[in-house]
Design an enzyme around this catalytic site. Structure first.
Site, PDB file in Angstrom:
ATOM      1  N   ARG A  32       0.844  -1.193   0.000  1.00  0.00           N
ATOM      2  CA  ARG A  32       0.000   0.000   0.000  1.00  0.00           C
ATOM      3  C   ARG A  32       0.887   1.254   0.000  1.00  0.00           C
ATOM      4  O   ARG A  32       2.083   1.200   0.273  1.00  0.00           O
ATOM      5  CB  ARG A  32      -0.923   0.022   1.219  1.00  0.00           C
ATOM      6  N   ASP A  80       5.060  -9.170   9.995  1.00  0.00           N
ATOM      7  CA  ASP A  80       5.378  -7.933  10.699  1.00  0.00           C
ATOM      8  C   ASP A  80       6.894  -7.830  10.741  1.00  0.00           C
ATOM      9  O   ASP A  80       7.565  -8.716  11.281  1.00  0.00           O
ATOM     10  CB  ASP A  80       4.795  -7.987  12.117  1.00  0.00           C
ATOM     11  N   VAL A  81       7.452  -6.767  10.159  1.00  0.00           N
ATOM     12  CA  VAL A  81       8.913  -6.661  10.077  1.00  0.00           C
ATOM     13  C   VAL A  81       9.583  -6.522  11.437  1.00  0.00           C
ATOM     14  O   VAL A  81      10.798  -6.669  11.550  1.00  0.00           O
ATOM     15  CB  VAL A  81       9.341  -5.479   9.175  1.00  0.00           C
ATOM     16  N   TYR A 171       9.247   9.705  16.120  1.00  0.00           N
ATOM     17  CA  TYR A 171       9.276   9.390  14.694  1.00  0.00           C
ATOM     18  C   TYR A 171      10.430  10.125  14.009  1.00  0.00           C
ATOM     19  O   TYR A 171      11.199   9.527  13.254  1.00  0.00           O
ATOM     20  CB  TYR A 171       7.947   9.768  14.059  1.00  0.00           C
ATOM     21  N   LYS A 175      13.690   8.487  12.071  1.00  0.00           N
ATOM     22  CA  LYS A 175      13.972   8.765  10.668  1.00  0.00           C
ATOM     23  C   LYS A 175      15.338   9.434  10.494  1.00  0.00           C
ATOM     24  O   LYS A 175      16.045   9.173   9.507  1.00  0.00           O
ATOM     25  CB  LYS A 175      12.857   9.631  10.078  1.00  0.00           C
TER      26      LYS A 175
END
Length: 274
Positions: A32, A80-81, A171, A175
């Protein structure tokens, strides 16, 4: 830049080719959003693909669509990674199936928790694992298969939030770590002919997602959000996927350790400003 042109947005036409023709590529989170667009673009370019995602139904839908468009069926697995060993087993299976890998794309990611006063230690840990931990494990598992192919390209999908501050901190921190990780791994793996680069998408206009909903439900707020962009438009997943395809192609053989923003010169990751 190696690209696939033509066809409608997100649905490249049959028979189109690019610099990824014949390359064996594994993409995490490919069912997705941005991951799907990367998979579709690579498939249209003639790549042999493996991809994983958490939801079996989404993978089945993607497989059926690609097959109907004449691009063949990707090798897929619902996982699920962040689950121990599952990602590694999938990479191993793909490497054996394809007799090596020419590229991997760490696209799966996400965030848990809200602001710093509300987020708990588990929110921070899970956000880290979804992004940095999964990327590190993916690369480690893929290295033998990339080396077997004589080298290859790793693309890490980071974010504008990794280098321009905005909520949530967990987050952005994860990143930012991905961007640094790509640069460090490029130096470490360079002697094996393995290139590693990070791509930082801006706020992407994905149908049904946050910014698309804001555009239709809160048009005035959306207009304020996009007003500071030079063209007043958010970047699309397809535009980001084009850059990923370039980095996977031989045309980018001299590019490694780079951080490439794909954000239309966006300044603020969120409506809250930068």
């Amino acid at each position: 830049m190696a690209s696939v042109s033509g066809g409608r947005e997100g649905r490249p036409g049959p028979g189109e080719r690019s610099g990824v023709d014949g390359k064996r590529v594994l993409v995490t989170g490919g069912s997705r959003g941005l991951g799907e667009q990367i998979v579709r673009l690579l498939a249209a370019g003639g790549a042999r693909l493996a991809t994983c995602a958490r939801t079996p139904e989404h993978l089945r839908s993607l497989t059926a669509s690609l097959s109907a468009e004449g691009h063949g069926e990707p090798f897929t697995s619902a996982l699920d990674v962040t689950a121990p060993e599952l990602l590694e087993r999938f990479v191993e299976a793909a490497g054996i199936r394809f007799s090596g890998l020419d590229g991997v794309v760490a696209c799966a990611g996400g965030a848990r928790g809200r602001g710093v006063e509300e987020a708990d230690s588990q929110d921070w840990s899970l956000t880290w694992e979804m992004n940095v931990g999964h990327t590190a494990r993916l690369v480690k598992a893929a290295v033998p298969h990339l080396r077997r192919a004589g080298g290859g390209s790793v693309v890490v999908i980071a974010s504008i939030s990794g280098w321009k501050p905005g909520p949530q901190a967990q987050y952005g921190a994860a990143k930012a770590a991905q961007i640094h990780l790509a640069a460090s791994l490029a130096r470490e793996l360079g002697p094996d002919g393995i290139r590693v680069n990070a791509v930082s998408p801006g706020s992407m206009l994905i149908p049904g997602k946050r910014w698309d909903r804001m555009r239709t439900e809160e048009p005035e707020a959306y207009a304020r959000f996009t007003a500071e962009l030079p063209r007043g438009e958010l970047v699309t997943p397809r535009e980001v996927a084009q850059v990923v395809a370039f980095l996977l192609s031989d045309a980018s053989s001299g590019v490694s350790g780079a951080h490439l923003p794909v954000d239309r010169a966006q300044n603020a990751p969120t409506p809250g400003g930068y």
